[in-house]
Design a protein around this motif. Structure first.
Motif, PDB file in Angstrom:
ATOM      1  N   GLU A 122     -14.718 -84.221 -18.421  1.00 65.53           N
ATOM      2  CA  GLU A 122     -15.597 -85.059 -19.236  1.00 65.53           C
ATOM      3  C   GLU A 122     -16.544 -85.917 -18.396  1.00 65.53           C
ATOM      4  N   LYS A 123     -16.474 -85.783 -17.083  1.00 69.37           N
ATOM      5  CA  LYS A 123     -17.403 -86.515 -16.223  1.00 69.37           C
ATOM      6  C   LYS A 123     -18.807 -85.935 -16.356  1.00 69.37           C
ATOM      7  N   LEU A 124     -19.808 -86.798 -16.322  1.00 65.83           N
ATOM      8  CA  LEU A 124     -21.194 -86.366 -16.417  1.00 65.83           C
ATOM      9  C   LEU A 124     -21.714 -85.880 -15.066  1.00 65.83           C
ATOM     10  N   GLY A 125     -22.770 -85.089 -15.133  1.00 66.13           N
ATOM     11  CA  GLY A 125     -23.351 -84.534 -13.911  1.00 66.13           C
ATOM     12  C   GLY A 125     -23.749 -85.585 -12.894  1.00 66.13           C
ATOM     13  N   ASN A 126     -24.222 -86.741 -13.375  1.00 62.24           N
ATOM     14  CA  ASN A 126     -24.658 -87.786 -12.448  1.00 62.24           C
ATOM     15  C   ASN A 126     -23.506 -88.640 -11.923  1.00 62.24           C
ATOM     16  N   GLU A 127     -22.284 -88.286 -12.287  1.00 57.63           N
ATOM     17  CA  GLU A 127     -21.106 -89.009 -11.799  1.00 57.63           C
ATOM     18  C   GLU A 127     -20.333 -88.211 -10.743  1.00 57.63           C
ATOM     19  N   LEU A 128     -20.847 -87.040 -10.409  1.00 57.40           N
ATOM     20  CA  LEU A 128     -20.097 -86.133  -9.545  1.00 57.40           C
ATOM     21  C   LEU A 128     -20.471 -86.286  -8.078  1.00 57.40           C
ATOM     22  N   SER A 129     -19.477 -86.112  -7.206  1.00 58.51           N
ATOM     23  CA  SER A 129     -19.719 -86.068  -5.768  1.00 58.51           C
ATOM     24  C   SER A 129     -20.305 -84.708  -5.409  1.00 58.51           C
ATOM     25  N   LYS A 130     -20.785 -84.584  -4.172  1.00 55.70           N
ATOM     26  CA  LYS A 130     -21.334 -83.306  -3.711  1.00 55.70           C
ATOM     27  C   LYS A 130     -20.295 -82.200  -3.820  1.00 55.70           C
ATOM     28  N   GLY A 131     -19.064 -82.490  -3.398  1.00 54.97           N
ATOM     29  CA  GLY A 131     -18.010 -81.482  -3.462  1.00 54.97           C
ATOM     30  C   GLY A 131     -17.696 -81.059  -4.883  1.00 54.97           C
ATOM     31  N   MET A 132     -17.662 -82.028  -5.815  1.00 52.83           N
ATOM     32  CA  MET A 132     -17.383 -81.700  -7.216  1.00 52.83           C
ATOM     33  C   MET A 132     -18.523 -80.889  -7.824  1.00 52.83           C
ATOM     34  N   MET A 133     -19.760 -81.225  -7.460  1.00 54.25           N
ATOM     35  CA  MET A 133     -20.892 -80.439  -7.950  1.00 54.25           C
ATOM     36  C   MET A 133     -20.805 -79.002  -7.453  1.00 54.25           C
ATOM     37  N   GLN A 134     -20.368 -78.849  -6.213  1.00 57.06           N
ATOM     38  CA  GLN A 134     -20.224 -77.505  -5.650  1.00 57.06           C
ATOM     39  C   GLN A 134     -19.168 -76.713  -6.426  1.00 57.06           C
ATOM     40  N   LYS A 135     -18.077 -77.372  -6.767  1.00 53.67           N
ATOM     41  CA  LYS A 135     -17.025 -76.704  -7.544  1.00 53.67           C
ATOM     42  C   LYS A 135     -17.541 -76.292  -8.925  1.00 53.67           C
ATOM     43  N   VAL A 136     -18.291 -77.167  -9.572  1.00 53.56           N
ATOM     44  CA  VAL A 136     -18.851 -76.846 -10.894  1.00 53.56           C
ATOM     45  C   VAL A 136     -19.803 -75.669 -10.783  1.00 53.56           C
ATOM     46  N   SER A 137     -20.610 -75.662  -9.737  1.00 57.20           N
ATOM     47  CA  SER A 137     -21.549 -74.573  -9.519  1.00 57.20           C
ATOM     48  C   SER A 137     -20.826 -73.238  -9.345  1.00 57.20           C
ATOM     49  N   ILE A 138     -19.715 -73.260  -8.626  1.00 51.74           N
ATOM     50  CA  ILE A 138     -18.908 -72.050  -8.440  1.00 51.74           C
ATOM     51  C   ILE A 138     -18.327 -71.586  -9.784  1.00 51.74           C
ATOM     52  N   CYS A 139     -17.795 -72.528 -10.550  1.00 55.45           N
ATOM     53  CA  CYS A 139     -17.230 -72.187 -11.862  1.00 55.45           C
ATOM     54  C   CYS A 139     -18.290 -71.592 -12.780  1.00 55.45           C
ATOM     55  N   CYS A 140     -19.490 -72.145 -12.741  1.00 58.90           N
ATOM     56  CA  CYS A 140     -20.579 -71.627 -13.583  1.00 58.90           C
ATOM     57  C   CYS A 140     -20.929 -70.195 -13.200  1.00 58.90           C
ATOM     58  N   ALA A 141     -20.966 -69.915 -11.904  1.00 61.44           N
ATOM     59  CA  ALA A 141     -21.278 -68.558 -11.442  1.00 61.44           C
ATOM     60  C   ALA A 141     -20.199 -67.567 -11.870  1.00 61.44           C
ATOM     61  N   LEU A 142     -18.943 -68.010 -11.851  1.00 63.14           N
ATOM     62  CA  LEU A 142     -17.839 -67.128 -12.229  1.00 63.14           C
ATOM     63  C   LEU A 142     -17.723 -66.959 -13.742  1.00 63.14           C
ATOM     64  N   ALA A 143     -18.281 -67.896 -14.488  1.00 65.36           N
ATOM     65  CA  ALA A 143     -18.136 -67.887 -15.951  1.00 65.36           C
ATOM     66  C   ALA A 143     -18.851 -66.723 -16.621  1.00 65.36           C
TER      67      ALA A 143
END
Length: 237
Positions: A122-143
């Motif tokens: 439930e964290k917003l995009g502007n609340e994420l660290s670089k590492g967390m953004m990278q993880k989200v990006s990976i999940c999006c690619a795999l989705a």
């Protein structure tokens, strides 16, 4: 399969990529290596459709720019970009709808759990660290259940647990017959993953290595063999 044919990119009179051709087969992990300025990022962005270029890029026999090719192509950029007002989970839902993916809610939960994001969904995009953004990006690619995946410096900013998971994901994708291309400087991180390696210098591929043809040499030895300056009797005053 990912096929690059005579890819050329110029910025004015400067040739950033000079007639580069290579192929990564189904079920292979290709590694794109080279020093800064070698042209890796230009190739990655060209394949992803972010730059205009001369030459051709094929994804499973289709032109990379075609809608059908884009539907099966997952991309993790070096610098992840998040929507500031979307939550972690909403990013994945957005990609699911955009690609008309058949990923289930249970699979999304599993992805989030795997990359330690379930309690942060439930964290917003502007609340994420670089590492967390990278993880989200990976999940999006795999989705999107991709057939071809391209990852640009994917392990930069990740913690050791996430690096371990990403390596396992890459090997699982390979086992399923997926084509993977990784651009990276972190040789140690990909030494157990690669099947074919392309070494770049000054906009050209200067060496290609297949893992099953190199005997007992490791990836670092191969890389420095072709990139380190030659010494001994070749220098002149």
């Amino acid at each position: 399969m990912l096929e690059v044919q005579e890819l050329t990119k110029k910025y004015g009179k400067n040739v950033a990529v000079d007639h580069v051709s290579f192929m990564v087969q189904d079920g292979q992990v290709g590694i794109l290596l080279g020093p800064n300025g070698a042209g890796k990022s230009t190739i990655i962005k060209s394949i992803a459709g972010l730059l205009r270029y001369e030459g051709g890029v094929g994804i499973n026999g289709m032109k990379a720019r075609s809608l059908e090719a884009k539907k099966i192509f997952g991309y993790v950029p070096e610098i992840p970009a998040m929507f500031e007002a979307l939550t972690v989970r909403e990013h994945i839902e957005y990609v699911k709808r955009a690609y008309n993916s058949d990923i289930t809610e249970e699979e999304i939960d599993a992805l989030l759990t795997r990359f330690e994001l379930l309690d942060k969904q439930e964290k917003l995009g502007n609340e994420l660290s670089k590492g967390m953004m990278q993880k989200v990006s990976i999940c999006c690619a795999l989705a999107i259940h991709p057939k071809v995946v391209m990852l640009d410096e994917p392990m930069v900013g990740l913690d050791p647990a996430a690096i371990k998971e990403l390596k396992e994901v890459v090997l699982e994708l390979k086992e399923k017959g997926c084509t993977i291309l990784i651009s990276t400087h972190m040789l140690e991180m990909v030494k157990d993953l690669w099947d074919v390696m392309f070494v770049m210098e000054q906009g050209k591929i200067i060496a290609t290595f297949n893992k099953n043809e190199i005997a007992d040499k490791d990836i670092e030895e191969l890389f420095f063999e072709v990139t380190e300056p030659k010494t001994g009797g070749e220098e002149h005053e």
